[in-house]
Design a protein around this motif. Structure first.
Motif, PDB file in Angstrom:
ATOM      1  N   TRP A 167       0.839  -1.196   0.000  1.00  0.00           N
ATOM      2  CA  TRP A 167       0.000   0.000   0.000  1.00  0.00           C
ATOM      3  C   TRP A 167       0.876   1.249   0.000  1.00  0.00           C
ATOM      4  O   TRP A 167       0.647   2.189  -0.765  1.00  0.00           O
ATOM      5  N   GLU A 168       1.896   1.262   0.854  1.00  0.00           N
ATOM      6  CA  GLU A 168       2.827   2.388   0.913  1.00  0.00           C
ATOM      7  C   GLU A 168       3.559   2.560  -0.426  1.00  0.00           C
ATOM      8  O   GLU A 168       3.726   3.677  -0.918  1.00  0.00           O
ATOM      9  N   HIS A 169       3.969   1.453  -1.014  1.00  0.00           N
ATOM     10  CA  HIS A 169       4.682   1.479  -2.286  1.00  0.00           C
ATOM     11  C   HIS A 169       3.833   2.137  -3.378  1.00  0.00           C
ATOM     12  O   HIS A 169       4.329   2.939  -4.169  1.00  0.00           O
ATOM     13  N   ARG A 170       2.562   1.814  -3.414  1.00  0.00           N
ATOM     14  CA  ARG A 170       1.667   2.402  -4.426  1.00  0.00           C
ATOM     15  C   ARG A 170       1.519   3.917  -4.238  1.00  0.00           C
ATOM     16  O   ARG A 170       1.393   4.658  -5.208  1.00  0.00           O
ATOM     17  N   ILE A 171       1.567   4.381  -2.996  1.00  0.00           N
ATOM     18  CA  ILE A 171       1.506   5.828  -2.741  1.00  0.00           C
ATOM     19  C   ILE A 171       2.725   6.515  -3.358  1.00  0.00           C
ATOM     20  O   ILE A 171       2.600   7.562  -4.002  1.00  0.00           O
ATOM     21  N   TYR A 172       3.907   5.929  -3.199  1.00  0.00           N
ATOM     22  CA  TYR A 172       5.125   6.509  -3.754  1.00  0.00           C
ATOM     23  C   TYR A 172       5.117   6.467  -5.282  1.00  0.00           C
ATOM     24  O   TYR A 172       5.582   7.409  -5.927  1.00  0.00           O
ATOM     25  N   LEU A 173       4.591   5.387  -5.853  1.00  0.00           N
ATOM     26  CA  LEU A 173       4.477   5.314  -7.316  1.00  0.00           C
ATOM     27  C   LEU A 173       3.573   6.423  -7.839  1.00  0.00           C
ATOM     28  O   LEU A 173       3.892   7.077  -8.841  1.00  0.00           O
ATOM     29  N   LYS A 177       4.624   9.560 -10.321  1.00  0.00           N
ATOM     30  CA  LYS A 177       3.921   9.764 -11.591  1.00  0.00           C
ATOM     31  C   LYS A 177       3.350  11.182 -11.679  1.00  0.00           C
ATOM     32  O   LYS A 177       3.437  11.819 -12.730  1.00  0.00           O
ATOM     33  N   GLU A 178       2.798  11.695 -10.578  1.00  0.00           N
ATOM     34  CA  GLU A 178       2.272  13.065 -10.565  1.00  0.00           C
ATOM     35  C   GLU A 178       3.378  14.078 -10.834  1.00  0.00           C
ATOM     36  O   GLU A 178       3.184  15.033 -11.590  1.00  0.00           O
ATOM     37  N   LEU A 179       4.529  13.876 -10.218  1.00  0.00           N
ATOM     38  CA  LEU A 179       5.645  14.802 -10.422  1.00  0.00           C
ATOM     39  C   LEU A 179       6.166  14.733 -11.854  1.00  0.00           C
ATOM     40  O   LEU A 179       6.500  15.760 -12.452  1.00  0.00           O
ATOM     41  N   GLU A 180       6.241  13.531 -12.421  1.00  0.00           N
ATOM     42  CA  GLU A 180       6.681  13.397 -13.811  1.00  0.00           C
ATOM     43  C   GLU A 180       5.684  14.040 -14.764  1.00  0.00           C
ATOM     44  O   GLU A 180       6.083  14.671 -15.755  1.00  0.00           O
ATOM     45  N   ASN A 181       4.384  13.911 -14.486  1.00  0.00           N
ATOM     46  CA  ASN A 181       3.366  14.567 -15.314  1.00  0.00           C
ATOM     47  C   ASN A 181       3.500  16.083 -15.234  1.00  0.00           C
ATOM     48  O   ASN A 181       3.370  16.781 -16.248  1.00  0.00           O
TER      49      ASN A 181
END
Length: 189
Positions: A167-173, A177-181
């Motif tokens: 669950w924590e890992h998905r938050i970081y992903l 992705k938001e920062l790359e966008n």
């Protein structure tokens, strides 16, 4: 007065383009994301280092004091102390790499993306670390003659820990992705 003329006057008064980017707000958003990533990363690293040193030392001292010959507990202590060393080394490397980013808006954004990538790597490390720690704990308990119910309870605990780390890992992903966008939008704008 036509609408187009009113729009030009309005834009001139605000000193901003109608469809432009408010650089101050964008910079504050990037700084906020970068600072949040640094806080989370620093806290996670320090917790891992301290907890692994304390737990590894505790297991080692208890085994030495009791004269316990349970090899799995000695392996667990070595694993935890080794993990704290690896995390300490990666922390030093991460902090020293902070100097390669310039202090522009784009540099801060790249730094935030780099931190998010590090958090992803760190969460993967944590997820995989559950496997050897759980296995060594279960084998150590089994070798000391504990009840099957204790082994099952410990196994359930480590399975739930692995689920929570996913669950924590998905938050970081998602954050990366938001920062790359955001970076793509800025570069294309």
């Amino acid at each position: 007065m036509k609408f187009e003329e009113m729009k030009k006057i309005w834009d001139a008064q605000n000193n901003e383009m109608l469809f432009g980017i408010n650089e101050k707000t964008m910079n504050n958003l990037i700084q906020s994301n970068k600072n949040k990533g640094q806080r989370i990363t620093n806290t996670s690293e320090l917790l891992w280092i301290v907890v692994n040193i304390l737990a590894g030392s505790f297991v080692l001292v208890m085994n030495l004091v009791k004269g316990n010959e349970n090899v799995f507990m000695y392996l667990l202590a070595a694993w935890m102390l080794g993990t704290s060393f690896i995390v300490s080394a990666s922390r030093v490397k991460r902090i020293s790499s902070n100097k390669k980013y310039d202090r522009s808006m784009l540099g801060d954004l790249e730094h935030a993306i780099s931190l998010a990538g590090y958090q992803i790597w760190f969460s993967i490390l944590g997820r995989w670390n559950v496997l050897p720690v759980g296995l060594l704990v279960i084998l150590g308990l089994w070798d000391s003659g504990r009840s099957i119910w204790v082994l099952i309870a410990v196994m359930i605990f480590f399975i739930l820990s692995n689920y929570a780390s996913g669950w924590e890992h998905r938050i970081y992903l998602k954050r990366k992705k938001e920062l790359e966008n955001l970076k793509n939008k800025l570069e294309n704008f």
